[in-house]
Design a protein around this motif. Structure first.
Motif, PDB file in Angstrom:
ATOM      1  N   ILE A 101      40.700 -10.654 -16.783  1.00 25.05           N
ATOM      2  CA  ILE A 101      40.556  -9.451 -17.604  1.00 25.05           C
ATOM      3  C   ILE A 101      39.322  -9.518 -18.504  1.00 25.05           C
ATOM      4  O   ILE A 101      39.094  -8.615 -19.308  1.00 25.05           O
ATOM      5  N   ARG A 102      38.525 -10.578 -18.357  1.00 27.83           N
ATOM      6  CA  ARG A 102      37.281 -10.682 -19.120  1.00 27.83           C
ATOM      7  C   ARG A 102      36.098 -10.617 -18.172  1.00 27.83           C
ATOM      8  O   ARG A 102      36.215 -10.901 -16.981  1.00 27.83           O
ATOM      9  N   THR A 103      34.940 -10.263 -18.680  1.00 30.22           N
ATOM     10  CA  THR A 103      33.772 -10.095 -17.831  1.00 30.22           C
ATOM     11  C   THR A 103      33.155 -11.444 -17.477  1.00 30.22           C
ATOM     12  O   THR A 103      33.440 -12.476 -18.105  1.00 30.22           O
ATOM     13  N   VAL A 104      32.295 -11.404 -16.481  1.00 23.86           N
ATOM     14  CA  VAL A 104      31.552 -12.595 -16.080  1.00 23.86           C
ATOM     15  C   VAL A 104      30.721 -13.105 -17.250  1.00 23.86           C
ATOM     16  O   VAL A 104      30.618 -14.321 -17.493  1.00 23.86           O
ATOM     17  N   GLY A 105      30.118 -12.188 -18.008  1.00 22.87           N
ATOM     18  CA  GLY A 105      29.315 -12.591 -19.162  1.00 22.87           C
ATOM     19  C   GLY A 105      30.135 -13.325 -20.208  1.00 22.87           C
ATOM     20  O   GLY A 105      29.676 -14.309 -20.799  1.00 22.87           O
ATOM     21  N   ASP A 106      31.374 -12.872 -20.438  1.00 18.17           N
ATOM     22  CA  ASP A 106      32.253 -13.575 -21.373  1.00 18.17           C
ATOM     23  C   ASP A 106      32.475 -15.014 -20.932  1.00 18.17           C
ATOM     24  O   ASP A 106      32.470 -15.944 -21.746  1.00 18.17           O
ATOM     25  N   ARG A 126      20.625 -16.529 -21.936  1.00 17.73           N
ATOM     26  CA  ARG A 126      20.786 -17.815 -21.243  1.00 17.73           C
ATOM     27  C   ARG A 126      21.719 -17.671 -20.043  1.00 17.73           C
ATOM     28  O   ARG A 126      21.474 -18.245 -18.977  1.00 17.73           O
ATOM     29  N   ALA A 127      22.775 -16.883 -20.187  1.00 17.23           N
ATOM     30  CA  ALA A 127      23.706 -16.660 -19.090  1.00 17.23           C
ATOM     31  C   ALA A 127      23.007 -15.974 -17.927  1.00 17.23           C
ATOM     32  O   ALA A 127      23.254 -16.300 -16.753  1.00 17.23           O
ATOM     33  N   GLU A 128      22.140 -15.032 -18.235  1.00 16.00           N
ATOM     34  CA  GLU A 128      21.380 -14.349 -17.172  1.00 16.00           C
ATOM     35  C   GLU A 128      20.494 -15.339 -16.426  1.00 16.00           C
ATOM     36  O   GLU A 128      20.382 -15.295 -15.197  1.00 16.00           O
ATOM     37  N   GLU A 129      19.871 -16.267 -17.159  1.00 24.13           N
ATOM     38  CA  GLU A 129      19.051 -17.305 -16.516  1.00 24.13           C
ATOM     39  C   GLU A 129      19.900 -18.186 -15.606  1.00 24.13           C
ATOM     40  O   GLU A 129      19.482 -18.523 -14.488  1.00 24.13           O
ATOM     41  N   LEU A 130      21.095 -18.551 -16.086  1.00 23.85           N
ATOM     42  CA  LEU A 130      21.968 -19.418 -15.289  1.00 23.85           C
ATOM     43  C   LEU A 130      22.430 -18.723 -14.013  1.00 23.85           C
ATOM     44  O   LEU A 130      22.463 -19.331 -12.938  1.00 23.85           O
ATOM     45  N   LEU A 131      22.780 -17.426 -14.102  1.00 24.50           N
ATOM     46  CA  LEU A 131      23.195 -16.695 -12.903  1.00 24.50           C
ATOM     47  C   LEU A 131      22.042 -16.575 -11.922  1.00 24.50           C
ATOM     48  O   LEU A 131      22.246 -16.642 -10.706  1.00 24.50           O
ATOM     49  N   SER A 133      19.731 -18.811 -11.614  1.00 20.55           N
ATOM     50  CA  SER A 133      19.493 -20.152 -11.070  1.00 20.55           C
ATOM     51  C   SER A 133      20.437 -20.498  -9.931  1.00 20.55           C
ATOM     52  O   SER A 133      20.128 -21.344  -9.099  1.00 20.55           O
ATOM     53  N   VAL A 134      21.611 -19.832  -9.900  1.00 25.46           N
ATOM     54  CA  VAL A 134      22.543 -20.079  -8.804  1.00 25.46           C
ATOM     55  C   VAL A 134      22.445 -18.978  -7.742  1.00 25.46           C
ATOM     56  O   VAL A 134      23.336 -18.786  -6.922  1.00 25.46           O
ATOM     57  N   ARG A 135      21.332 -18.227  -7.787  1.00 27.82           N
ATOM     58  CA  ARG A 135      20.949 -17.289  -6.731  1.00 27.82           C
ATOM     59  C   ARG A 135      21.866 -16.067  -6.623  1.00 27.82           C
ATOM     60  O   ARG A 135      22.078 -15.553  -5.527  1.00 27.82           O
ATOM     61  N   LEU A 136      22.406 -15.600  -7.745  1.00 27.76           N
ATOM     62  CA  LEU A 136      23.118 -14.325  -7.708  1.00 27.76           C
ATOM     63  C   LEU A 136      22.102 -13.191  -7.701  1.00 27.76           C
ATOM     64  O   LEU A 136      21.090 -13.257  -8.403  1.00 27.76           O
ATOM     65  N   PRO A 137      22.331 -12.138  -6.913  1.00 21.66           N
ATOM     66  CA  PRO A 137      21.278 -11.148  -6.670  1.00 21.66           C
ATOM     67  C   PRO A 137      20.925 -10.266  -7.861  1.00 21.66           C
ATOM     68  O   PRO A 137      19.783  -9.831  -7.984  1.00 21.66           O
ATOM     69  N   ALA A 138      21.893  -9.950  -8.738  1.00 27.97           N
ATOM     70  CA  ALA A 138      21.618  -9.051  -9.861  1.00 27.97           C
ATOM     71  C   ALA A 138      22.237  -9.626 -11.126  1.00 27.97           C
ATOM     72  O   ALA A 138      23.271  -9.146 -11.603  1.00 27.97           O
ATOM     73  N   PRO A 139      21.647 -10.653 -11.702  1.00 26.47           N
ATOM     74  CA  PRO A 139      22.266 -11.361 -12.836  1.00 26.47           C
ATOM     75  C   PRO A 139      22.644 -10.460 -14.001  1.00 26.47           C
ATOM     76  O   PRO A 139      23.744 -10.570 -14.548  1.00 26.47           O
ATOM     77  N   ALA A 140      21.758  -9.561 -14.405  1.00 24.19           N
ATOM     78  CA  ALA A 140      22.037  -8.713 -15.561  1.00 24.19           C
ATOM     79  C   ALA A 140      23.244  -7.808 -15.299  1.00 24.19           C
ATOM     80  O   ALA A 140      24.088  -7.603 -16.176  1.00 24.19           O
ATOM     81  N   GLU A 141      23.347  -7.262 -14.090  1.00 21.37           N
ATOM     82  CA  GLU A 141      24.482  -6.393 -13.746  1.00 21.37           C
ATOM     83  C   GLU A 141      25.775  -7.195 -13.644  1.00 21.37           C
ATOM     84  O   GLU A 141      26.838  -6.750 -14.095  1.00 21.37           O
ATOM     85  N   HIS A 142      25.694  -8.387 -13.085  1.00 25.08           N
ATOM     86  CA  HIS A 142      26.898  -9.196 -12.891  1.00 25.08           C
ATOM     87  C   HIS A 142      27.543  -9.584 -14.223  1.00 25.08           C
ATOM     88  O   HIS A 142      28.760  -9.763 -14.290  1.00 25.08           O
ATOM     89  N   LEU A 143      26.741  -9.721 -15.272  1.00 20.65           N
ATOM     90  CA  LEU A 143      27.295 -10.122 -16.564  1.00 20.65           C
ATOM     91  C   LEU A 143      28.349  -9.135 -17.068  1.00 20.65           C
ATOM     92  O   LEU A 143      29.271  -9.517 -17.798  1.00 20.65           O
ATOM     93  N   ASP A 144      28.228  -7.868 -16.689  1.00 27.74           N
ATOM     94  CA  ASP A 144      29.158  -6.838 -17.167  1.00 27.74           C
ATOM     95  C   ASP A 144      30.276  -6.546 -16.172  1.00 27.74           C
ATOM     96  O   ASP A 144      31.089  -5.654 -16.410  1.00 27.74           O
TER      97      ASP A 144
END
Length: 416
Positions: A101-106, A126-131, A133-144
């Protein structure tokens, strides 16, 4: 080399005296990757979990476990320090390790905000940088996004990013690439290898994949029935194993060896029979599109056709997020296709069943083995009853007959 992780003569007993670990001893030095291999139930994950004090309820341990000189088994304050700064763990099952029930960014920023005192904006960057680094395609979008919006492979990469957020000196990985496709697995392995080299990070890596272990690990420790049967340099263990069990493991490793040739007459007869028979499964121009908040329409499966003959097997392969699971879920009736037709035998199954009899017939005709067993089985029901209930529902067996048959089925898959 000085040991970053040192396990000496570790034993673990359950209440009642059942011993699960028998005198485990192993070390991991800074910058070193040690692979822990063996069959399911050999004690690999249990050994790894002791590093972060994750023990079965009521378990009694003997021997010692030290992470950079601190023990996770004796002092609660030292255990908290180890979990905060010294060691992190990537679990095999990402959906059980991330709050749904929490976001990836949390999830990725939690340790930075609560333990390291980072401000929210800095932690998010920093979380966006880490995502990334593990090759996720849209880090900023994935955080939400929430965990249910990501595939299993993508979610496992989120787990790895979260584990690396506080730059631990020791990383414990419990089958971290099981849910990843081979291209992503190669990228993640390269990321982990680079992190070990750059940060001097030690890594205890649990895996069933001996080829992966050989490509990533400096040393291998082979376990069976809660004990170590062999250890040594990875190349030596894989090319010249000394223990009989290790030799069996190496011999059982899948390869792309050419299959035995089929006689021409036999092959022609097989082709003719397949042509004469209607496919057992027939999928024609099936497609699926999801509507995702903030992203509009997301095509999951483009119009796809396939057929499977009676007694046949078809492999559907592709990278994480390519639509494999969605296609399978449409065939089993767990998702409804937007277009196309699905037939199993003589029955069209593209539309939802309307009656109880239709639902039972669909469930009896098509079954699915999911990627995540922990989310597929009711944790409140014993394993044998889980199987017996299905037999009572679909085969009409009595409780005693269903129990007996369930025990036979469990034995057939290697569960005593």
């Amino acid at each position: 080399m000085n040991a970053l992780l040192s396990i000496q003569n570790l034993t673990l007993d359950l209440p009642g005296g059942q011993r699960l670990l028998h005198g485990i001893s192993l070390q991991v030095a800074a910058g070193e990757t040690v692979g822990l291999v063996g069959e399911s139930g050999s004690g690999k994950s249990l050994t790894a979990r002791t590093v972060l004090g994750l023990l079965p309820r009521g378990a009694v341990t003997g021997g010692s476990v030290e992470v950079d000189g601190h023990s996770p088994l004796s002092d609660p304050a030292e255990l908290q320090s180890i979990r905060r700064t010294d060691a992190a763990m990537v679990f095999q099952d990402p959906r059980a390790g991330i709050n749904p029930i929490r976001t990836v960014g949390d999830h990725v920023t939690e340790a930075l905000r609560l333990n390291a005192g980072w401000r929210k904006e800095a932690a998010r960057a920093r979380a966006e940088e880490l995502l990334a680094s593990v090759r996720l395609p849209a880090p900023a979008e994935h955080l939400d996004q929430h965990p249910y919006e990501l595939s299993g492979g993508m979610l496992q990469r989120v787990m790895i990013a979260g584990a690396l957020s506080t730059e631990p000196r020791l990383l414990v990985c419990d089958e971290p690439t099981t849910a990843l496709d081979v291209t992503t697995q190669a990228e993640i392995v390269q990321v982990l290898r680079e992190l070990c080299a750059q940060r001097g990070m030690g890594m205890l890596f649990i895996t069933h994949d001996l080829n992966l272990a050989g490509s990533l690990c400096d040393r291998l420790v082979v376990m069976k029935d809660g004990a170590i049967v062999e250890e040594g340099p990875a190349t030596r263990v894989l090319t010249a194993p000394t223990a009989p069990y290790t030799r069996r493991l190496v011999a059982a490793t899948p390869s792309l060896a050419t299959p035995a040739p089929v006689a021409v007459a036999e092959e022609a007869d097989l082709v003719e029979r397949e042509r004469a028979e209607r496919p057992l499964v027939d999928v024609v121009d099936v497609s699926k599109t999801y509507r995702v908040r903030g992203r509009g329409e997301v095509p999951a499966v483009a119009p796809t056709s396939l057929s499977i003959p009676t007694g046949g097997a078809l492999a559907v392969v592709g990278e994480s997020g390519s639509g494999k699971s969605t296609l399978a879920r449409m065939i089993t009736g767990l998702e409804q296709p937007d277009t196309g037709e699905i037939r199993i035998g003589d029955q069209a199954v593209s539309t939802p069943p309307r009656t109880k009899a239709e639902r039972l017939a669909r469930a009896k005709a098509v079954q699915m083995v999911f990627q995540d067993p922990y989310l597929s089985l009711d944790p409140r029901i014993p394993a044998v009853r889980t199987v017996a209930d299905v037999l009572m529902l679909h085969a009409g067996l009595s409780r005693s007959d269903a129990q007996e048959r369930a025990l036979e089925l469990l034995a057939s898959v290697g569960l005593s």
